[in-house]
Enzyme design. Structure first.
Site, mmCIF file in Angstrom:
data_model
loop_
_atom_site.group_PDB
_atom_site.id
_atom_site.type_symbol
_atom_site.label_atom_id
_atom_site.label_comp_id
_atom_site.label_asym_id
_atom_site.label_seq_id
_atom_site.Cartn_x
_atom_site.Cartn_y
_atom_site.Cartn_z
ATOM 1 N N ARG A 163 0.819 -1.234 0.000
ATOM 2 C CA ARG A 163 0.000 0.000 0.000
ATOM 3 C C ARG A 163 0.845 1.273 0.000
ATOM 4 O O ARG A 163 0.437 2.297 0.542
ATOM 5 C CB ARG A 163 -0.923 0.068 1.221
ATOM 6 C CG ARG A 163 -1.919 -1.018 1.322
ATOM 7 C CD ARG A 163 -2.970 -0.926 0.204
ATOM 8 N NE ARG A 163 -4.141 -1.663 0.590
ATOM 9 C CZ ARG A 163 -4.261 -2.979 0.446
ATOM 10 N NH1 ARG A 163 -3.295 -3.681 -0.094
ATOM 11 N NH2 ARG A 163 -5.360 -3.582 0.834
ATOM 12 N N SER A 275 -10.375 -0.467 4.260
ATOM 13 C CA SER A 275 -9.540 -0.806 5.420
ATOM 14 C C SER A 275 -9.018 0.472 6.060
ATOM 15 O O SER A 275 -8.409 1.288 5.380
ATOM 16 C CB SER A 275 -8.320 -1.610 4.990
ATOM 17 O OG SER A 275 -8.704 -2.819 4.421
ATOM 18 N N GLU A 378 -4.174 3.000 7.481
ATOM 19 C CA GLU A 378 -3.937 2.898 6.036
ATOM 20 C C GLU A 378 -4.533 4.118 5.349
ATOM 21 O O GLU A 378 -4.026 4.601 4.351
ATOM 22 C CB GLU A 378 -4.618 1.628 5.522
ATOM 23 C CG GLU A 378 -4.049 1.129 4.221
ATOM 24 C CD GLU A 378 -5.115 0.835 3.181
ATOM 25 O OE1 GLU A 378 -5.129 1.541 2.155
ATOM 26 O OE2 GLU A 378 -5.916 -0.080 3.397
#
Ligand code: EPU
Length: 382
Positions: A163, A275, A378
């Site tokens: 990510r 998320s 995140e």
């Protein structure tokens, strides 16, 4: 075309639906617009936004929010086994996934239904079900604010990780991505190993046998002029024109959509940014301590879900949040999603940034106290 709006309400532009404003909102529809912008005259700072699906606006934004709404699609290369497609940064990523699956092209099917746009896929290295955007990105075109020129960036130089990429770190603010080129395969490349995919396929009546691992090695007859004759006589079965691979990318896309719809909130129904936390990667010693705690809580046979990452261990943050009893927990209008506790939702529709941040902090403190791990968000906080 350049669209400008001052004192712009961002609530319909961020999937968390935070009711915040920016001093100026600018939308460009062509590359030339980026070169024509008077960057120094824009309220500062300038941030680029895609679909607003991985952001938490914590307050009004004092600068300029720039949306790159370049939406072309163009085939850039084709061989017997592959096609490359350059897509404008503003193309909705799932529209691309849907199109590729319908065309029978392999590559992005496991990334189906991830919200956001193609530009952001290359910044964030979006990922799901065993595939990451970096696996299929073969080129990036961007406007370089430092030199005022358009450049091609090789994905190998982007520092891709879980990510993350240099676009989020050392290149932050420098490049404005205008197009991303994805490599798509004409031959079957099924990625079925992430938990739940085979079951979701079987639930749809698709046979998922060991045959598939073998079949995926065979070129499609149409993609290989010499395939059948090359393969015969080496212990491989003859491939005739009607030898069909038992799964299509559309089958896998459909299965992934089934899984996501069961677990994740639909952004059109309830605000969220997917998320909220990253899955932490820890040492084996630390993992052993977590296992000991989990067995005290759940009995001596209990096994903690985890994935090996080199010589370290990735532990699902969802599992830890669940074990800390946070499923469905509320703070004002914010809530830990009951089906997937890695997601925080704007349950009331009117949750404030403070509601979300308050819940985020409660989760972080609880996981820290129980497992000695500080969860990292995140979602980017702005
Ligand atoms: N789990 C629980 N309780 C729950 C839910 C999950 O204990 O209520 C445990 C289970 O052991 C499960 C494990 O958590 O096996 C992992 O859950 P899941 O497969 O849903 O994946 P994840 O690690 O929680 C990541 C991505 C998701 C992506 C899925 C599937 C991150 C931060 N998130 O979630 O990405 O869809 O894998 O690949 O890596 C997103 O980025 O917005 C996103 C949704």
């Amino acid at each position: 075309m350049i669209i400008r709006q001052t004192d712009f309400d961002l609530s319909s532009r961020n999937t968390f639906r935070m009711q915040v404003k920016c001093a100026l909102f600018v939308e460009v529809t062509e590359e030339a617009d980026l070169a024509a912008l008077d960057w120094n005259a824009l309220p500062q700072p300038v941030m680029v936004m895609g679909g607003g699906s991985n952001l938490l606006f914590t307050k009004d934004f004092p600068g300029t929010v720039l949306h790159v709404a370049i939406c072309h699609s163009e085939r850039s290369e084709e061989s017997l086994s592959e096609e490359s497609w350059a897509l404008g940064a503003g193309v909705v990523f799932d529209d691309f996934c849907a199109w590729a699956a319908a065309e029978g092209l392999w590559g992005p099917e496991n990334l189906s239904l991830i919200p956001g746009e193609c530009g952001a896929s290359a910044v964030q290295n979006i990922g799901a079900y065993g595939v990451e955007a970096k696996d299929i990105i073969c080129g990036i075109r961007a406007y370089d604010r430092e030199t005022g020129t358009f450049v091609h960036i090789d994905p190998a130089d982007c520092g891709y990780g879980y990510r993350t990429s240099k676009f989020k770190t050392e290149w932050k603010g420098r490049y404005i991505i205008t197009a991303v080129t994805y490599r798509l395969s004409k031959t079957p490349q099924p990625k079925l190993d992430y938990g739940g995919i085979r079951k979701a396929l079987e639930d749809r009546g698709k046979a998922v046998s060991s045959e598939i691992a073998f079949a995926s090695l065979r070129p499609l007859p149409s993609a290989s002029p010499t395939g059948p004759s090359l393969l015969s006589g080496r212990g491989w079965p003859e491939i005739s024109e009607d030898t069909a691979f038992p799964l299509s990318p559309q089958d896998i896309r459909d299965a992934i959509i089934d899984i996501r719809r069961k677990k994740l909130p639909a952004v059109e129904e309830v605000g969220s940014a997917g998320s909220f936390f990253c899955n932490p990667v820890i040492s084996r010693e630390h993992f052993a301590r977590i296992e000991a705690t989990a067995r005290e809580d759940n009995g001596p046979e209990y096994s903690v879900p985890h994935f090996e990452v080199g010589d370290q261990i990735k532990v699902p943050a969802a599992w830890m949040i669940d074990q800390c009893g946070f499923k469905g927990a509320r703070n004002g209008g914010a809530q830990v999603f009951h089906n997937q506790p890695l997601v925080i939702v704007n349950a009331s529709g009117t949750a404030s940034p403070a509601d979300i941040i308050g819940l985020e902090n409660q989760v972080i403190r609880a996981v820290e106290a129980k497992y000695g791990i500080t969860l990292r968000p995140e979602v980017e906080h702005v």
